[in-house]
Structure formats: C-alpha cells, structure tokens
Motif scaffolding. Structure first.
Motif, PDB file in Angstrom:
ATOM      1  N   VAL A  74       0.835  -1.203   0.000  1.00 29.90           N
ATOM      2  CA  VAL A  74       0.000   0.000   0.000  1.00 29.90           C
ATOM      3  C   VAL A  74       0.874   1.259   0.000  1.00 29.90           C
ATOM      4  N   ASP A  75       0.380   2.238  -0.728  1.00 26.52           N
ATOM      5  CA  ASP A  75       1.089   3.507  -0.838  1.00 26.52           C
ATOM      6  C   ASP A  75       0.607   4.404   0.319  1.00 26.52           C
ATOM      7  N   ALA A  76       1.553   4.882   1.114  1.00 31.42           N
ATOM      8  CA  ALA A  76       1.183   5.639   2.324  1.00 31.42           C
ATOM      9  C   ALA A  76       0.333   6.862   2.029  1.00 31.42           C
ATOM     10  N   SER A  77       0.475   7.424   0.825  1.00 30.44           N
ATOM     11  CA  SER A  77      -0.241   8.670   0.551  1.00 30.44           C
ATOM     12  C   SER A  77      -1.714   8.442   0.194  1.00 30.44           C
ATOM     13  N   VAL A  78      -2.109   7.198   0.040  1.00 30.34           N
ATOM     14  CA  VAL A  78      -3.482   6.920  -0.389  1.00 30.34           C
ATOM     15  C   VAL A  78      -4.507   7.152   0.724  1.00 30.34           C
ATOM     16  N   GLY A  79      -4.130   6.857   1.961  1.00 31.88           N
ATOM     17  CA  GLY A  79      -5.017   7.143   3.093  1.00 31.88           C
ATOM     18  C   GLY A  79      -6.146   6.130   3.264  1.00 31.88           C
ATOM     19  N   ARG A  80      -7.300   6.606   3.741  1.00 32.32           N
ATOM     20  CA  ARG A  80      -8.398   5.717   4.160  1.00 32.32           C
ATOM     21  C   ARG A  80      -8.809   4.682   3.115  1.00 32.32           C
ATOM     22  N   ASN A  81      -8.798   5.106   1.854  1.00 29.45           N
ATOM     23  CA  ASN A  81      -9.173   4.195   0.779  1.00 29.45           C
ATOM     24  C   ASN A  81      -8.389   2.895   0.839  1.00 29.45           C
ATOM     25  N   ALA A  82      -7.100   3.053   1.128  1.00 29.85           N
ATOM     26  CA  ALA A  82      -6.220   1.886   1.175  1.00 29.85           C
ATOM     27  C   ALA A  82      -6.637   0.955   2.301  1.00 29.85           C
ATOM     28  N   VAL A  83      -7.101   1.536   3.414  1.00 29.13           N
ATOM     29  CA  VAL A  83      -7.513   0.701   4.553  1.00 29.13           C
ATOM     30  C   VAL A  83      -8.744  -0.121   4.162  1.00 29.13           C
ATOM     31  N   ASP A  84      -9.691   0.540   3.505  1.00 31.81           N
ATOM     32  CA  ASP A  84     -10.910  -0.170   3.114  1.00 31.81           C
ATOM     33  C   ASP A  84     -10.608  -1.283   2.117  1.00 31.81           C
ATOM     34  N   GLN A  85      -9.738  -0.982   1.152  1.00 34.06           N
ATOM     35  CA  GLN A  85      -9.352  -2.020   0.174  1.00 34.06           C
ATOM     36  C   GLN A  85      -8.660  -3.191   0.870  1.00 34.06           C
ATOM     37  N   ALA A  86      -7.771  -2.841   1.773  1.00 31.95           N
ATOM     38  CA  ALA A  86      -6.996  -3.889   2.465  1.00 31.95           C
ATOM     39  C   ALA A  86      -7.925  -4.801   3.250  1.00 31.95           C
ATOM     40  N   ARG A  87      -8.955  -4.215   3.840  1.00 28.96           N
ATOM     41  CA  ARG A  87      -9.893  -5.021   4.633  1.00 28.96           C
ATOM     42  C   ARG A  87     -10.592  -6.043   3.735  1.00 28.96           C
ATOM     43  N   TRP A 135      -9.485  -7.278   0.912  1.00 26.60           N
ATOM     44  CA  TRP A 135      -8.537  -8.327   0.511  1.00 26.60           C
ATOM     45  C   TRP A 135      -8.232  -9.296   1.638  1.00 26.60           C
ATOM     46  N   LYS A 136      -8.196  -8.740   2.833  1.00 23.07           N
ATOM     47  CA  LYS A 136      -7.935  -9.630   3.978  1.00 23.07           C
ATOM     48  C   LYS A 136      -9.035 -10.688   4.045  1.00 23.07           C
ATOM     49  N   GLN A 137     -10.276 -10.234   3.857  1.00 24.87           N
ATOM     50  CA  GLN A 137     -11.396 -11.188   3.935  1.00 24.87           C
ATOM     51  C   GLN A 137     -11.456 -12.105   2.719  1.00 24.87           C
ATOM     52  N   GLU A 138     -11.288 -11.535   1.548  1.00 26.42           N
ATOM     53  CA  GLU A 138     -11.521 -12.291   0.311  1.00 26.42           C
ATOM     54  C   GLU A 138     -10.363 -13.204  -0.076  1.00 26.42           C
ATOM     55  N   VAL A 139      -9.159 -12.687   0.045  1.00 32.00           N
ATOM     56  CA  VAL A 139      -8.004 -13.421  -0.482  1.00 32.00           C
ATOM     57  C   VAL A 139      -7.072 -13.907   0.636  1.00 32.00           C
TER      58      VAL A 139
END
Ligand SMILES: Nc1nc2c(ncn2[C@@H]2O[C@H](COP(=O)(O)OP(=O)(O)OP(=O)(O)O)[C@@H](O)[C@H]2O)c(=O)[nH]1
Ligand SMILES: [Mg+2]
Length: 522
Positions: free
Chosen positions: A377-390, A392-396
């Motif tokens: 994850v790119d640090a500058s992306v912010g909240r969006n990255a957290v939501d995406q990561a969540r 992926w954590k569940q799905e993959v």
C-alpha cells in the motif's frame, strides 16, 4: 548487517530502550546476534566483560559464516546430484530482513575490529565509531519521515504552548491526531488514556505526559498489542519463510492496487536476498495484464541477479505462470520464489478469484506457500487503502503489509491506522525509489522518527510511561485482549504437496490456465 545488532547493543540499548529487540533478526545467526543483544547493560559493562562478549560474538559470527558456506555447499551438491527437494537454506533465512546496506562480512570484520580494539585498549574510540554509524543509519530512516514529522510535531508543539482546561486540550489533541492520519480508534484510545491519567492523579497534563502516552500507545498498536517495556518485546515482524526442515523454497506473494510499488518492492527484496543473504532467488512475472510489466520485472531481475519466469505468450494466465515458477523453484533448488502480480481493485470479483487461483497453484506445489502474502500500500493513499486492504484480507487473505512511498508523504501516521484497523503487521517500508530504499519495519524506530524523539527523549518518555499506573494497567489490559484475539497458527498443508519428479508432467487446473477472467475493468 552485524553492524545493526552491534550498534543497537552498543549505543542503542542504554538510551533507546527497545532498539535491541530489532537485532535478533540480523543476518548473522541468532547465536551471533544474541551474543550482542543480550544486550541491555552492554554499555555499562566493564571493559573486561565487553571484551569477553565481543570475543564470544566474534566466534559466533565466524560460526555463522561457516554455517552459511556449508549450507551453500550443500545446496550446490544437491543440485549437482540433480535432486529436487528444494533449497531452503535453513535457519539463516529468517535472519535476512534486519537489513541495512551492510554485508554480513562487513559486520564480522567490524566485530573483529572491536575485539582488537578492546585488546589494545582502544575500545572507547571504537565504540564511538560504531555509535556514529548507528546514528547515521537512524538519520537516514528519519529523513524519509521528515514531511510527516514536520506536520505532526508542529501541531503538537502548538498545543503544548496552550494552557487551557483539560477537555479543551484533549479536543485539540484529538483533532491533531486525526489530522495526522492516526485513525479514529487509536486517537480515541490516546485521549481516553490521557483523560484517565489526569483524573486519577488529579493534576494538569504536562507535555511529557502527552508525549509518553502517545509514544507508548503507538508502539503498542504497531507491535500488535505488545506491552511497550524497557525490555522491548515483540517488535519487528520478520518476513515468514518456509520451515527449513521441509527443504522447500520460501514463497513471497506480492499483491495490491495499481501503482502502489509492488514491482519495485519485489525488485528491492530480491536484491537484498541476493546481496545480503546470497540466496538463490526466482521471480515470477504474474502481471500479464500491463504490457510493460514483464519488462519492468525483468530489469529488476537483471539488476538483482535473480532468475525470472515470464509468461510463455500473451495468453498465458497468471495462475499458470505461477505454477510453472513454483515447479521450477522446487526442481532447481531455489531458496526463494517471489511473485509479482498485477495491480487491481479489491472489489473486482474475478481478479480476486485469480489471486486465489495463484495462491492455490503455489500451495499445491510447495507446502505452506505462499509463506507470506504481502499487500503493498502507498502511504499517501489514506483511508481508501484501509478499506481495500480489509476487503482483501477477507476475500483473499493477507499476512503482512508493505507500506511504500513514506518518503514522499506527510501521512506517515497512516501506518498506525492501517495496522490498528486491520490487525495485520507491517513488515517492510519503502522510503524511496532506489534499490536500497527498503527497510524492515521497526515500530520503535518508526514511532520515534515520526514524533521526532531522540534516544534520550525516548528513554525519558519510556520512564514516565512506566511510572504511570493508569497507563500500565490500560496497556496490560489491551495486551491481553490482543493476545486473546490473535489468530491461531495454522500449520502448512502437507497433504497437498507432491514431489516435483512425479508432478512435473501432471497438468493441474492452474497449470492449464486456471479460471479465465474478464480483465477490462480494474
Ligand atoms: N518515492 C517512492 N517511490 C516509490 C516507492 N516504491 C515505488 N515507488 C515508485 O512508484 C511507482 C510505481 O511503482 P511500481 O513498482 O511500478 O508499482 P506497481 O504496484 O508494481 O504498479 P502496477 O504493477 O502498475 O500496479 C514507480 O515510479 C516507483 O519508482 C517508494 O517507496 N518511494
Ligand atoms: Mg507492477
């Protein structure tokens, strides 16, 4: 490499309470680094005992070098005999990621210099040189976080200048913490802890109270709930490699959204494994989507001296590329296989299925693979990255985070919010575009760099934290909760592993191409 263990033991441990805990994953054997990092009090020891420890450490370092040579010889022998069975080079693997740009040999030499210095009465001078080295290293790390620090520390200092009522101070502080991207959960925790401290002790909050609570909380969050203590503990999460007793390649799987820095990180990691660890590394170019992606990875392979498996043609699907790479890694005795995947959005069902197919192609051929699934994850992306990561954590399923581009953003605090929201450790961070701009994630060093605390500040704040009964109780409680919530370790699936000799001609679903996926929308 050794220098880090050495440096933290020599100049870090006394004034930088947690620093020593980074050392165990030094590249040399744990025996060598432990000799250094048994470690608090090292500085205050008498010259005689310092000399004794240095001698023991040098011996251990020598043994480590010998073991590493023996492992390489064994691996070559296995290959000459044409045997499969992989090339995991054993315990040395887990030591690799405590990196800075120094080589193990350099560390050994440095150790020997110190032994000589101790014997010839020049120990003080030699210790100062080592101390300067570690300061320089910390400064380089700290530079990467300069923008984040400027913003955050500026806000805090303004706050300390005010002498308002408690609630007003807390409100302003909460605003500053949220602005610094620390996330709502952590910010709320800090405010609550400060409120409780002030109430329990019926006193005004001093700037050092706030700083100590802030520092301890951030360290605890980033350490996965470990209690911040003078003895360290927990600390840096090392990359997971294959169980050495299985003698199979370790597989690192990189995934994430577009342009986050996956390919660059794969290149940096390959380079480090090759240069610092002498590992035999294979890259899999599973980004068959973007035309230039294979070429880009190929350049990194050349730069790092790693081998690469590329798609056979434009129609070969990623799971098939990965399957071929896994088979090659096993049959040709590679130590590490690193998979680079294409950028994608987390809500794209078919592309998530493709990731799962790739992971399955790996676990079908190598037990426990992928041993680490790293979301970049790119640090500058912010909240969006957290939501995406969540998602992926569940799905993959992801086991670790790599946070890149910390050098170009004022949002360093984002690291805290993603860890606290996801409960997944950050293992590596990118602080620039070049080969060497990749660091192990060291929570204490990170927090002190983010907040601009010198080792002396860190010691003082740690002492204040330890003398605060409210904080001690609250942190202990959180540590227990984190322990209870920790997911149990699931051992690698051995039953699905088939020896490469009998498997090489078998066509699995994945090697036939896996599921075909629509690739237009990303
Ligand atoms: N400043 C800085 N730039 C970085 C860092 N990591 C990667 N980059 C840059 O980010 C850009 C994208 O990097 P890539 O490695 O191609 O990203 P990717 O995730 O593989 O991209 P896709 O494969 O297209 O999804 C490149 O220009 C890199 O040089 C970092 O830590 N700091
Ligand atoms: Mg890429």
């Amino acid at each position: 490499m050794m220098m880090l263990a050495l440096g933290t033991a020599l100049c870090g441990a006394a004034s930088f309470p947690h620093a020593h805990a980074f050392a165990p994953s030094a590249m040399l054997s744990s025996a060598a680094s432990n000799a250094f990092v048994s470690r608090r009090g090292f500085v205050s020891s008498s010259t005689e005992s310092v000399e004794k420890r240095l001698t023991q450490a040098a011996a251990a370092a020598g043994n480590a070098a010998a073991r590493s040579t023996a492992a390489a010889t064994q691996r070559r022998r296995r290959q000459q005999q044409g045997g499969g069975g992989g090339g995991g080079s054993g315990g040395g693997m887990v030591m690799l990621f405590d990196f800075i740009k120094k080589r193990a040999q350099e560390g050994v030499e440095q150790t020997q210099n110190l032994v000589t210095a101790a014997q010839t009465g020049r120990l003080d001078e030699a210790l100062k040189e080592t101390s300067a080295y570690v300061k320089d290293r910390n400064a380089k790390f700290s530079d990467g976080l300069a923008q984040s620090r400027l913003r955050f520390v500026g806000d805090l200092e303004n706050l300390f200048g005010m002498a308002g009522p408690l609630e007003e101070t807390l409100e302003k502080l909460e605003e500053a913490l949220l602005q610094a991207d620390l996330g709502a959960t952590t910010s709320f925790q800090i405010i609550e802890d400060l409120r409780n401290t002030a109430k329990a002790e019926d006193r005004r909050l001093e700037p050092d109270d706030i700083k100590s609570v802030l520092r301890a909380t951030l360290i605890q969050v980033l350490n996965g709930g470990t209690m911040p203590s003078a003895e360290g503990g927990g600390d840096t999460a090392a990359i997971t490699f294959a169980d050495p007793s299985l003698g199979v390649p370790s597989v690192l799987f990189f995934m994430g959204a577009n342009g986050m820095g996956k390919t660059t990180t794969v290149g940096k990691v390959a380079s480090r494994l090759r240069e610092d660890g002498g590992q035999k590394v294979l890259l899999a170019a599973a980004d068959t989507f973007r035309a230039a992606a294979v070429e880009q990875l190929n350049e990194w392979a050349e730069r790092s001296g790693a081998d690469i498996v590329v798609p056979l043609d434009k129609d070969e699907r990623p799971p098939s590329v990965v399957a071929r790479a896994a088979e090659k890694a096993v049959s040709e005795g590679y130590d590490v296989l690193i998979v680079d995947t294409s950028g994608r959005l987390s809500n794209n069902y078919s592309l998530n299925e493709e990731l799962k197919d790739m992971k399955k192609a790996l676990s079908d051929r190598i037990p426990g693979a992928p041993h680490d699934t790293l979301l970049v994850v790119d640090a500058s992306v912010g909240r969006n990255a957290v939501d995406q990561a969540r998602t992926w954590k569940q799905e993959v399923g992801i086991s670790a985070l790599v946070v890149t581009k910390l050098d170009g953003t004022a949002r360093g605090g984002f690291v805290v919010s993603i860890v606290s929201d996801l409960g997944v450790p950050v293992k590596l961070i990118g602080v620039g575009e070049s080969l060497y701009d990749l660091r192990d994630f060291e929570p204490v060093l990170f927090v002190d760099s983010l907040l601009g605390y010198s080792p002396e500040d860190a010691s003082r704040l740690q002492a204040i934290f330890e003398a605060n009964p409210v904080m001690q109780a609250r942190m202990l409680e959180r540590m227990k909760k984190a322990q209870q919530a920790a997911e149990p370790y699931v051992p690698p699936k051995l039953e699905s592993y088939v020896e490469p000799a009998s498997k090489s001609r078998r066509k699995t679903k994945a090697s036939k191409g896996g599921k075909r996926t629509k690739r237009k929308k990303r």
